[in-house]
Design a protein around this motif. Structure first.
Motif, short mmCIF file in Angstrom:
data_model
loop_
_atom_site.label_atom_id
_atom_site.label_comp_id
_atom_site.label_asym_id
_atom_site.label_seq_id
_atom_site.Cartn_x
_atom_site.Cartn_y
_atom_site.Cartn_z
N PRO A 45 5.45 -2.94 2.68
CA PRO A 45 4.48 -2.81 1.49
C PRO A 45 3.66 -3.87 0.99
CG PRO A 45 6.65 -2.06 0.71
CD PRO A 45 6.66 -2.57 2.07
N GLN A 46 4.21 -5.04 1.17
CA GLN A 46 3.59 -6.33 0.64
C GLN A 46 3.23 -7.05 1.42
OE1 GLN A 46 3.38 -6.46 -2.87
NE2 GLN A 46 4.46 -4.44 -2.90
N GLN A 79 -4.26 1.84 -8.62
CA GLN A 79 -3.62 1.11 -7.32
C GLN A 79 -4.58 1.59 -6.29
OE1 GLN A 79 0.37 2.41 -6.76
NE2 GLN A 79 0.58 0.74 -4.96
N GLN A 116 -4.80 -4.19 -3.32
CA GLN A 116 -4.20 -4.96 -2.18
C GLN A 116 -5.16 -5.00 -1.25
OE1 GLN A 116 -0.80 -3.02 -0.71
NE2 GLN A 116 -0.13 -5.00 0.53
N MET A 134 0.75 -1.17 0.01
CA MET A 134 -0.03 -0.05 0.00
C MET A 134 0.85 1.21 -0.20
SD MET A 134 -2.68 1.22 2.84
CE MET A 134 -3.13 2.79 2.90
N LYS A 135 0.53 2.15 -1.06
CA LYS A 135 1.55 3.44 -0.90
C LYS A 135 1.00 4.30 0.11
CE LYS A 135 -1.27 5.90 -4.48
NZ LYS A 135 -1.42 6.53 -5.70
N MET A 136 1.79 5.23 0.65
CA MET A 136 1.57 5.95 1.71
C MET A 136 1.11 7.22 1.46
SD MET A 136 1.97 3.74 4.19
CE MET A 136 2.16 4.90 5.80
N GLN A 137 1.18 7.84 0.30
CA GLN A 137 0.98 9.04 -0.20
C GLN A 137 0.33 8.96 -1.39
OE1 GLN A 137 5.05 10.61 -0.03
NE2 GLN A 137 4.39 12.15 1.57
N GLY A 155 4.57 1.28 6.13
CA GLY A 155 5.49 1.98 5.16
C GLY A 155 6.46 1.04 4.78
N ASN A 203 -3.17 9.02 -2.14
CA ASN A 203 -4.38 8.30 -1.90
C ASN A 203 -5.49 9.18 -1.47
OD1 ASN A 203 -3.29 5.57 -1.98
ND2 ASN A 203 -2.17 6.30 -0.27
N ASN A 216 -2.38 12.53 2.16
CA ASN A 216 -3.37 12.00 1.62
C ASN A 216 -4.86 12.83 1.73
OD1 ASN A 216 -2.28 9.21 0.83
ND2 ASN A 216 -1.76 9.56 2.96
#
Length: 254
Positions: free
Chosen positions: A216-217, A129, A174, A1-4, A213, A6, A30
């Motif tokens: 991420p997976q 994403q 995800q 998951m990306k942190m910025q 962060g 969104n 975000n």
């Protein structure tokens, strides 16, 4: 998951873990939308975080969830992350025979996230994403006997999340599970917010955001404090730990 970058919807965002997560993601830049039943709480969060969005929804009501989802799709077409955090927790005495609390907990904690996910899934899948984050509990893996239906709903959320992840494995989404320990919130009343046996909310959020962060997976977000519950079965001491945990915990509940 990306942190910025969104657009994040967080249910139960007016207080506790939901509010703290909303503010943490908001500070990262975000776009954050909080949702909950109590308008006054949402307004307090918005006043402290100008620019954050808010909308009311009753997660125990299918019609309210559908109307809410319809509005979210219109107001936030770029929505790409949903954090299903809203929930209620109540002690139950099964021998009393009342099912009022049990039914309310199941409707809110289990049907609520399932309904909201279904209502927003097509929009989420249009994004390049995104993520669905379901908040379960350490009690999904080792239940607190005094709150049987709450624990059962969280175990069901864990199972549902695994199936959802598998079915969405070839999509852009995800699917994550956030597994909190006992945290200093007011989930079980004001006394919990200062209970020294509970993890301070700030510490939980700080560690959780690092895990979001740094891994991420990862499929599960588990702070160190929750791991004895999460892995009690695998560690081979489940029966003894279950008894010890419940003997120590039940007497402290309201």
């Amino acid at each position: 998951m990306k942190m910025q970058g969104n657009t994040i919807l967080i249910t139960g965002g007016g207080s506790g873990i939901g509010r703290a997560l909303a503010e943490a993601f908001y500070r990262l830049g975000n776009q954050v939308v909080i949702a909950g039943r109590r308008k006054e709480l949402l307004e307090q969060v918005i006043a402290a975080n100008p620019g954050m969005g808010a909308a009311t929804v009753d997660m125990s009501d299918a019609g309210s969830i559908q109307r809410f989802a319809d509005q979210v799709r219109k107001d936030y077409p770029g929505l790409n992350v949903v954090i299903n955090n809203a929930g209620i927790m109540r002690p139950e005495k099964i021998l009393d025979g009342s099912l009022d609390d049990a039914e309310a907990i199941i409707t809110t904690n289990l049907l609520g996230p399932i309904r909201l996910t279904a209502a927003l899934l097509s929009q989420l899948m249009q994004q390049p994403q995104g993520a669905i984050v379901n908040v379960s509990s350490g009690l999904a893996f080792l239940p607190l006997a005094a709150t049987p239906t709450y624990c059962a709903t969280k175990a069901a959320i864990h199972s549902y999340t695994q199936s959802l992840r598998y079915q969405l494995k070839d999509t852009s989404l995800q699917v994550l599970e956030l597994v909190p320990p006992y945290v200093q919130t007011e989930l079980m009343g004001p006394g919990q917010a200062s209970d020294p046996h509970a993890m301070p909310l700030k510490d939980f959020i700080d560690e959780t955001m690092r895990l979001f962060g740094d891994t991420p997976q990862s499929n599960e977000i588990c702070v160190e404090r929750v791991k004895p519950l999460r892995f009690a079965e695998a560690n081979g001491n489940y029966v003894e730990f279950f008894k010890q945990f419940n003997d120590q915990s039940t007497s402290a509940l309201p």
